[in-house]
Design an enzyme around this catalytic site. Structure first.
Site, mmCIF file in Angstrom:
data_model
loop_
_atom_site.group_PDB
_atom_site.id
_atom_site.type_symbol
_atom_site.label_atom_id
_atom_site.label_comp_id
_atom_site.label_asym_id
_atom_site.label_seq_id
_atom_site.Cartn_x
_atom_site.Cartn_y
_atom_site.Cartn_z
ATOM 1 N N ASN A 7 0.856 -1.189 0.000
ATOM 2 C CA ASN A 7 0.000 0.000 0.000
ATOM 3 C C ASN A 7 0.889 1.234 0.000
ATOM 4 O OD1 ASN A 7 -1.819 2.083 0.506
ATOM 5 N ND2 ASN A 7 -3.020 0.918 1.973
ATOM 6 N N ARG A 58 -2.312 -2.083 -3.858
ATOM 7 C CA ARG A 58 -3.373 -1.092 -3.916
ATOM 8 C C ARG A 58 -3.001 -0.052 -4.965
ATOM 9 N NH1 ARG A 58 -4.054 4.094 -0.256
ATOM 10 N NH2 ARG A 58 -6.019 4.873 -1.063
ATOM 11 N N HIS A 147 -11.187 5.462 -2.417
ATOM 12 C CA HIS A 147 -11.247 4.762 -1.120
ATOM 13 C C HIS A 147 -12.122 3.506 -1.199
ATOM 14 C CE1 HIS A 147 -10.402 8.892 0.898
ATOM 15 N NE2 HIS A 147 -9.273 8.202 0.820
ATOM 16 N N ARG A 208 -6.625 18.951 1.542
ATOM 17 C CA ARG A 208 -7.413 19.141 0.327
ATOM 18 C C ARG A 208 -8.691 19.914 0.645
ATOM 19 N NH1 ARG A 208 -7.420 13.007 -1.701
ATOM 20 N NH2 ARG A 208 -5.847 12.625 -0.093
ATOM 21 N N GLU A 350 -7.712 -2.303 4.449
ATOM 22 C CA GLU A 350 -7.590 -2.476 3.010
ATOM 23 C C GLU A 350 -6.761 -3.704 2.669
ATOM 24 O OE1 GLU A 350 -7.508 2.267 1.874
ATOM 25 O OE2 GLU A 350 -6.118 1.362 3.285
#
Length: 364
Positions: A7, A58, A147, A208, A350
């Site tokens: 990841n 990922r 996501h 962000r 994940e």
């Protein structure tokens, strides 16, 4: 079956080794300044893990082409590189990690799992921008969502905790971390989400901006003379919580807000407002609500944020239990037993979702 999950994040490379019982038997988080970890350190870590049967990567963006996990070969890698412009901040990091691990483990089958894939089946009403058709066709302009690996796992884990079939649930999953997004999951499938063409749309995040009026951006370019590169850098790296409070760390913002700091209170208020409004919008997409799931660094570890978000959602049947919210650990329910909508906290995994994808696709 021992699966190495790779990841690549914004500043670190996370390596996890899972055994056949889904247990993490080895782990390493390596610094990755400018999105790249030192390959020799990656090699030492992987060699220390022992036998590797397969590798799962990922990858943030699969575009319209990759809507399922895919076995990586030279052709797939080239096609992924061609999509870098869709996710310029994330895709190069994933590809750098892919290249490094492939050089270290050239014989191990490697599979790419995409954050966009979970949202690929969203209905057209949720995924389509109101733009001219020639634009949408020529540049594949649509809402992709991100996501997805986290949202998929969180919704599936919620069904397990509630002892319900995923097919019977209407769930809003809240991935709240440095990046943040919500997803409306109906019967185990994403039907709406807050991120769009890029991971910039939607909620306020650490650095962000989340959604802003596109007219504002056009105004800055035309009337203030702000070049596109400066606009992009500001919206991605100097906005969000950092722009509102001077720090991207939610822990610091919460501590300052407790002292009455006006900037911190504003940042927290804007953040919570967006999350709360987003949950209501996702519930509308679902036609009702059975559960809300919090995951990600903030979602899992900031009880005060969960409390503020839930305080405005009583009309959706959300009733937070203050004791369960503040004192519990691990995957758990945090809602009042009398509330019609279940509230849960689920650790982001994940790695498990990627390993599951490999086994279900039988690539190995």
């Amino acid at each position: 079956m021992r699966i190495l999950v790779v990841n690549a994040g914004s500043s670190s490379l996370k390596l996890r080794m899972l055994d056949e019982d889904d247990r993490v038997v080895a782990t390493e988080d390596l610094p990755a300044p400018r999105g790249r970890a030192e390959e020799e350190r990656v090699r030492r870590a992987i060699e220390g893990f022992g036998k590797v049967d397969a590798v799962g990567h990922r990858v943030v963006h699969g575009g319209t082409e990759f809507v399922d996990p895919v076995l990586i070969d030279a052709d797939v890698t080239a096609r992924l590189r061609s999509r870098t412009e869709l996710a310029p901040l994330h895709q190069p990091k994933s590809l750098a990690a892919l290249d490094a691990v492939n050089r270290i483990l050239p014989e191990a089958p490697a599979v790419a799992c995409f954050d966009t894939a979970f949202h690929a089946g969203m209905p057209p009403a949720a995924s389509t921008y109101a733009l001219p058709p020639e634009w949408r066709r020529r540049w594949s302009l649509k809402r992709y969502g991100f996501h997805g690996l986290s949202h998929a796992y969180a919704s599936r884990r919620a069904a397990e905790l509630l002892v319900r079939r995923p097919e019977d649930l209407r769930v809003v999953t809240c991935h709240l971390g440095a990046g943040a997004s919500l997803a409306a999951v109906l019967g185990g499938r994403s039907v709406d989400t807050t991120m769009g063409f890029t991971p910039l749309e939607g909620l306020v995040m650490a650095t962000r901006s989340g959604s802003v009026d596109p007219g504002l951006v056009l105004w800055l370019e035309e009337h203030a003379g702000t070049p596109p590169s400066e606009l992009a850098a500001t919206l991605e790296h100097r906005s969000g919580l950092l722009g509102l409070a001077g720090t991207a760390d939610m822990r610091i913002i919460l501590a300052r807000a407790d002292t009455g700091d006006a900037e911190a209170e504003l940042a927290l208020g804007v953040y919570v407002h967006r999350v709360r409004a987003g949950i209501a919008a996702m519930a509308a997409s679902l036609g009702g609500l059975d559960a809300v799931v919090f995951t990600g660094g903030v979602g899992e570890n900031a009880p005060a944020v969960r409390e503020r978000v839930c305080a405005g959602l009583a009309f959706l049947g959300v009733q937070l239990d203050p004791d369960l919210n503040g004192l519990g650990t691990g995957d758990r329910q945090i809602g009042s037993e009398s509330g019609p909508t279940r509230l849960l906290v689920v650790a982001a995994r994940e790695d498990l979702e990627i390993a599951r994808s490999l086994l279900l696709q039988e690539f190995t």
